[in-house]
Structure formats: structure tokens, C-alpha cells
Design a protein around this motif. Sequence first.
Motif, PDB file in Angstrom:
ATOM      1  N   GLU A 132      23.885 -17.343  39.197  1.00  0.00           N
ATOM      2  CA  GLU A 132      22.383 -17.789  39.083  1.00  0.00           C
ATOM      3  C   GLU A 132      21.870 -16.773  40.322  1.00  0.00           C
ATOM      4  OE1 GLU A 132      22.004 -22.188  37.376  1.00  0.00           O
ATOM      5  OE2 GLU A 132      22.435 -21.971  39.255  1.00  0.00           O
ATOM      6  N   ARG A 133      22.399 -17.120  41.198  1.00  0.00           N
ATOM      7  CA  ARG A 133      22.118 -16.018  42.415  1.00  0.00           C
ATOM      8  C   ARG A 133      21.489 -14.306  41.990  1.00  0.00           C
ATOM      9  NH1 ARG A 133      19.114 -14.808  46.809  1.00  0.00           N
ATOM     10  NH2 ARG A 133      19.674 -17.370  47.531  1.00  0.00           N
ATOM     11  N   GLU A 134      22.853 -14.288  41.049  1.00  0.00           N
ATOM     12  CA  GLU A 134      23.135 -12.800  40.659  1.00  0.00           C
ATOM     13  C   GLU A 134      22.369 -12.733  39.859  1.00  0.00           C
ATOM     14  OE1 GLU A 134      27.165 -12.610  40.503  1.00  0.00           O
ATOM     15  OE2 GLU A 134      27.806 -12.205  42.662  1.00  0.00           O
ATOM     16  N   LYS A 135      21.952 -13.368  38.959  1.00  0.00           N
ATOM     17  CA  LYS A 135      21.078 -12.670  37.492  1.00  0.00           C
ATOM     18  C   LYS A 135      19.304 -13.177  38.014  1.00  0.00           C
ATOM     19  CE  LYS A 135      23.472 -15.009  33.791  1.00  0.00           C
ATOM     20  NZ  LYS A 135      23.647 -15.974  32.829  1.00  0.00           N
ATOM     21  N   GLY A 136      19.622 -13.117  39.206  1.00  0.00           N
ATOM     22  CA  GLY A 136      18.026 -13.394  39.784  1.00  0.00           C
ATOM     23  C   GLY A 136      17.207 -14.403  40.052  1.00  0.00           C
ATOM     24  N   VAL A 137      18.058 -15.742  39.524  1.00  0.00           N
ATOM     25  CA  VAL A 137      17.144 -16.204  39.035  1.00  0.00           C
ATOM     26  C   VAL A 137      16.640 -18.539  40.334  1.00  0.00           C
ATOM     27  CG1 VAL A 137      17.576 -16.009  36.411  1.00  0.00           C
ATOM     28  CG2 VAL A 137      19.387 -17.128  37.267  1.00  0.00           C
ATOM     29  N   THR A 138      17.046 -17.649  41.157  1.00  0.00           N
ATOM     30  CA  THR A 138      17.828 -18.798  41.532  1.00  0.00           C
ATOM     31  C   THR A 138      16.082 -19.026  41.715  1.00  0.00           C
ATOM     32  OG1 THR A 138      18.891 -17.540  43.456  1.00  0.00           O
ATOM     33  CG2 THR A 138      17.296 -19.448  44.694  1.00  0.00           C
ATOM     34  N   ILE A 139      14.546 -19.070  42.062  1.00  0.00           N
ATOM     35  CA  ILE A 139      13.952 -19.853  41.625  1.00  0.00           C
ATOM     36  C   ILE A 139      13.680 -20.732  40.831  1.00  0.00           C
ATOM     37  CG2 ILE A 139      11.294 -20.094  42.935  1.00  0.00           C
ATOM     38  CD1 ILE A 139      13.019 -18.611  45.234  1.00  0.00           C
ATOM     39  N   ASP A 140      14.019 -20.229  39.697  1.00  0.00           N
ATOM     40  CA  ASP A 140      14.050 -20.327  38.740  1.00  0.00           C
ATOM     41  C   ASP A 140      14.379 -22.118  38.555  1.00  0.00           C
ATOM     42  OD1 ASP A 140      12.232 -18.790  37.587  1.00  0.00           O
ATOM     43  OD2 ASP A 140      13.849 -17.590  36.710  1.00  0.00           O
ATOM     44  N   ILE A 141      15.746 -21.861  39.162  1.00  0.00           N
ATOM     45  CA  ILE A 141      16.421 -23.482  39.329  1.00  0.00           C
ATOM     46  C   ILE A 141      15.944 -23.673  39.906  1.00  0.00           C
ATOM     47  CG2 ILE A 141      18.898 -24.115  39.938  1.00  0.00           C
ATOM     48  CD1 ILE A 141      18.972 -22.342  37.021  1.00  0.00           C
ATOM     49  N   VAL A 142      15.869 -23.868  41.926  1.00  0.00           N
ATOM     50  CA  VAL A 142      15.550 -24.688  42.435  1.00  0.00           C
ATOM     51  C   VAL A 142      14.305 -25.207  41.453  1.00  0.00           C
ATOM     52  CG1 VAL A 142      16.611 -24.064  44.265  1.00  0.00           C
ATOM     53  CG2 VAL A 142      14.155 -23.168  44.288  1.00  0.00           C
ATOM     54  N   THR A 143      12.881 -24.319  40.881  1.00  0.00           N
ATOM     55  CA  THR A 143      11.714 -25.512  41.085  1.00  0.00           C
ATOM     56  C   THR A 143      12.330 -26.054  39.403  1.00  0.00           C
ATOM     57  OG1 THR A 143      11.144 -22.937  40.188  1.00  0.00           O
ATOM     58  CG2 THR A 143      10.553 -23.724  41.783  1.00  0.00           C
ATOM     59  N   ARG A 144      13.163 -25.918  38.556  1.00  0.00           N
ATOM     60  CA  ARG A 144      13.167 -26.761  37.851  1.00  0.00           C
ATOM     61  C   ARG A 144      13.948 -27.812  38.063  1.00  0.00           C
ATOM     62  NH1 ARG A 144      18.987 -24.928  34.829  1.00  0.00           N
ATOM     63  NH2 ARG A 144      19.821 -26.629  36.651  1.00  0.00           N
ATOM     64  N   GLN A 145      14.793 -27.824  38.890  1.00  0.00           N
ATOM     65  CA  GLN A 145      15.065 -29.442  40.083  1.00  0.00           C
ATOM     66  C   GLN A 145      14.044 -29.372  40.128  1.00  0.00           C
ATOM     67  OE1 GLN A 145      17.858 -26.917  41.942  1.00  0.00           O
ATOM     68  NE2 GLN A 145      19.698 -27.075  40.460  1.00  0.00           N
ATOM     69  N   LEU A 146      13.407 -29.297  41.064  1.00  0.00           N
ATOM     70  CA  LEU A 146      12.494 -30.122  41.742  1.00  0.00           C
ATOM     71  C   LEU A 146      11.560 -30.478  40.727  1.00  0.00           C
ATOM     72  CD1 LEU A 146      11.320 -27.688  44.553  1.00  0.00           C
ATOM     73  CD2 LEU A 146      12.658 -30.331  44.936  1.00  0.00           C
ATOM     74  N   ALA A 147      10.656 -29.918  39.733  1.00  0.00           N
ATOM     75  CA  ALA A 147      10.541 -30.263  38.591  1.00  0.00           C
ATOM     76  C   ALA A 147      10.530 -31.734  37.086  1.00  0.00           C
ATOM     77  CB  ALA A 147       9.588 -29.639  37.820  1.00  0.00           C
ATOM     78  N   ALA A 148      11.873 -31.229  37.937  1.00  0.00           N
ATOM     79  CA  ALA A 148      12.334 -32.640  36.776  1.00  0.00           C
ATOM     80  C   ALA A 148      12.702 -34.038  38.293  1.00  0.00           C
ATOM     81  CB  ALA A 148      13.936 -32.969  37.173  1.00  0.00           C
ATOM     82  N   VAL A 149      12.296 -33.757  39.374  1.00  0.00           N
ATOM     83  CA  VAL A 149      12.003 -35.087  40.619  1.00  0.00           C
ATOM     84  C   VAL A 149      10.448 -35.569  40.187  1.00  0.00           C
ATOM     85  CG1 VAL A 149      11.703 -35.841  42.557  1.00  0.00           C
ATOM     86  CG2 VAL A 149      14.287 -34.319  41.563  1.00  0.00           C
ATOM     87  N   ALA A 150       9.483 -33.882  40.196  1.00  0.00           N
ATOM     88  CA  ALA A 150       8.097 -34.070  39.745  1.00  0.00           C
ATOM     89  C   ALA A 150       8.029 -35.923  38.468  1.00  0.00           C
ATOM     90  CB  ALA A 150       7.413 -33.018  40.185  1.00  0.00           C
ATOM     91  N   GLU A 151       8.965 -34.939  37.326  1.00  0.00           N
ATOM     92  CA  GLU A 151       8.350 -35.877  36.311  1.00  0.00           C
ATOM     93  C   GLU A 151       8.343 -37.681  36.718  1.00  0.00           C
ATOM     94  OE1 GLU A 151      10.229 -34.414  33.334  1.00  0.00           O
ATOM     95  OE2 GLU A 151       9.097 -32.906  33.271  1.00  0.00           O
ATOM     96  N   GLN A 152       8.489 -37.921  37.541  1.00  0.00           N
ATOM     97  CA  GLN A 152       9.345 -38.980  37.789  1.00  0.00           C
ATOM     98  C   GLN A 152       8.941 -40.179  39.046  1.00  0.00           C
ATOM     99  OE1 GLN A 152      13.149 -41.322  36.475  1.00  0.00           O
ATOM    100  NE2 GLN A 152      13.640 -39.048  35.618  1.00  0.00           N
ATOM    101  N   VAL A 153       8.055 -39.217  39.906  1.00  0.00           N
ATOM    102  CA  VAL A 153       8.134 -39.679  41.029  1.00  0.00           C
ATOM    103  C   VAL A 153       6.509 -39.299  41.356  1.00  0.00           C
ATOM    104  CG1 VAL A 153       8.851 -39.064  43.671  1.00  0.00           C
ATOM    105  CG2 VAL A 153      10.937 -39.807  42.421  1.00  0.00           C
ATOM    106  N   GLN A 154       6.169 -39.893  42.137  1.00  0.00           N
ATOM    107  CA  GLN A 154       4.272 -39.336  42.651  1.00  0.00           C
ATOM    108  C   GLN A 154       4.449 -39.570  44.463  1.00  0.00           C
ATOM    109  OE1 GLN A 154       4.699 -41.984  39.734  1.00  0.00           O
ATOM    110  NE2 GLN A 154       4.467 -40.324  38.338  1.00  0.00           N
ATOM    111  N   ASP A 155       5.124 -39.901  44.910  1.00  0.00           N
ATOM    112  CA  ASP A 155       5.657 -40.274  46.485  1.00  0.00           C
ATOM    113  C   ASP A 155       6.059 -39.566  46.833  1.00  0.00           C
ATOM    114  OD1 ASP A 155       4.662 -41.141  48.913  1.00  0.00           O
ATOM    115  OD2 ASP A 155       5.522 -43.225  48.747  1.00  0.00           O
ATOM    116  N   TRP A 156       6.061 -38.759  47.561  1.00  0.00           N
ATOM    117  CA  TRP A 156       7.291 -37.427  48.194  1.00  0.00           C
ATOM    118  C   TRP A 156       7.055 -37.502  49.806  1.00  0.00           C
ATOM    119  CZ3 TRP A 156       9.520 -33.057  45.907  1.00  0.00           C
ATOM    120  CH2 TRP A 156       9.523 -33.106  43.905  1.00  0.00           C
ATOM    121  N   SER A 157       6.702 -38.902  50.306  1.00  0.00           N
ATOM    122  CA  SER A 157       6.807 -39.222  51.792  1.00  0.00           C
ATOM    123  C   SER A 157       7.940 -39.967  52.241  1.00  0.00           C
ATOM    124  CB  SER A 157       5.827 -39.891  52.658  1.00  0.00           C
ATOM    125  OG  SER A 157       5.708 -41.364  51.009  1.00  0.00           O
ATOM    126  N   LYS A 158       9.102 -40.103  51.697  1.00  0.00           N
ATOM    127  CA  LYS A 158      10.049 -40.138  51.965  1.00  0.00           C
ATOM    128  C   LYS A 158      11.264 -39.478  51.579  1.00  0.00           C
ATOM    129  CE  LYS A 158       9.847 -45.586  53.366  1.00  0.00           C
ATOM    130  NZ  LYS A 158      10.436 -46.473  52.638  1.00  0.00           N
TER     131      LYS A 158
END
Length: 246
Positions: A132-158
Amino acid sequence: MARKFFVGGNFKSNGTVASIKSIIDGLNNAKLNNSVEVVIAPPALYLLLAKEITGNGVDVAAQNIYNKGNGAYTGEISAQQLKDAQVHWVILGHSERRSIFGESDEFVASKTKAALDAGLSVILCIGESLEEREKGVTIDIVTRQLAAVAEQVQDWSKIVIAYEPVWAIGTGKVATTAQAQEVHAAIRSWLKEKVSAEVSDATRILYGGSVTDKNSKDLATQPDVDGFLVGGASLKPAFIDIINSA
């Protein structure tokens, strides 16, 4: 906003009663930078031992939970059980869990929600493979992983985010300071756009991936690197130098 530097030590499936006592004795007797938050994650079998003997301001984390509560889930540990045992932290989403055990983004997100709902704090791991790094999609991958959390979590303080490029974990390879800062800055920008400016400012973003006492000082100078999640080096005396590299 000032973010307190954070160093986590992931022992993975390593250690014995004797060796874990020795590691913790070393931390207890060390002169640690008191402006750094330190959390160690021994294997589940040794969590209560570690909790009992760890001092010097160091806290203890589990390496995993199941996304359900207590019940007929043989071999699993619930967030509620960790809370009862006064284990305050858990590592979730590590690449080894994702790749070896097939944990999807959505499953990691559901475990994150379960941990937060139980009152735990989470070290949330994200990262891309070498392909994925060599394909240049690093940011796409990490933000996709974060987006999955954002769909289920509202409070990021912890939540503390740990960016761990898979190609750098246990390989001896390490992202350059510029590579690490680029991804960390992109993560912070995503948090600002998709969650809130307050969460973006407050959330600590750690780097993990062959962190050593040799490279930690340079990495720590980057404005969006707020600490480290350390693997193999957390089993060695050099872990103290990494903690103090802030």
C-alpha cells in the motif's frame, strides 16, 4: 494545545514471570521523564502481576479485548473485566490482529466502542502495508481505518492513535522523520475535517515501527509526533531512553 508525550510498550506474546518482573523493576528504579505518560502492555496472563508491582507513574494496558461483554466467549477477555481489574488501557487494531486474525476495520471499531463504553482508554493502531505504501495509498488506508471508528464513536477523548506502518514493524526499517510527520499531519487534518478541530488539537498521535533509542530523539522533534508505541525495544533497557527522548 499542549499534548502530553506518551510512550507505550507492547510486549506482545513475550515474557515470563521472571522477565516481566525484571523489566518492571528496571522501570520502577529508573529516572523517568515525569512529563511523559508511560503505559506497558504485557501478555494477558501477566496483567495482574504487572498491575500489582508497577510503580513510578507507569500504567498497564491489555493487548486486546473482545467486542462483546461477559458471556460464553471462551478464551476472550471483556472490557468490563479489565475495568474490574483496574486495567485502564487497551491496545486495539494492531496490524498483527488485523492480518493474522483477520480483524476488519469495522470489528476494530466495534471493539473500540466497547472499550470506551466500559470506561477504558484505547491505543488505536492504524497503518499501511508495504504494498500500500508503494502504491501511494497510505493516507487512504489510515483514514479509512479511522473512518470506521468515527462511524461508531463520538467521544475521542480517551483515544490515542498509533500510526504503525506495517512494513516497519519488527523489520528494523523505520519511516523517516519526514515520512512519519507527513502521515501524522494528514491524520490530524482528517480529524479536524471529519471529527472536530478540538479533537484534532487534543488527540495524541504516536509513531510505532522499529522505534529504538537511536531514532526516537529525531522522531520526537516532529510537531505531530506525540510519542511512540514500542514493540521489541520495550523489552530492553533502551525503553527507558526512548521514554526520556521527549
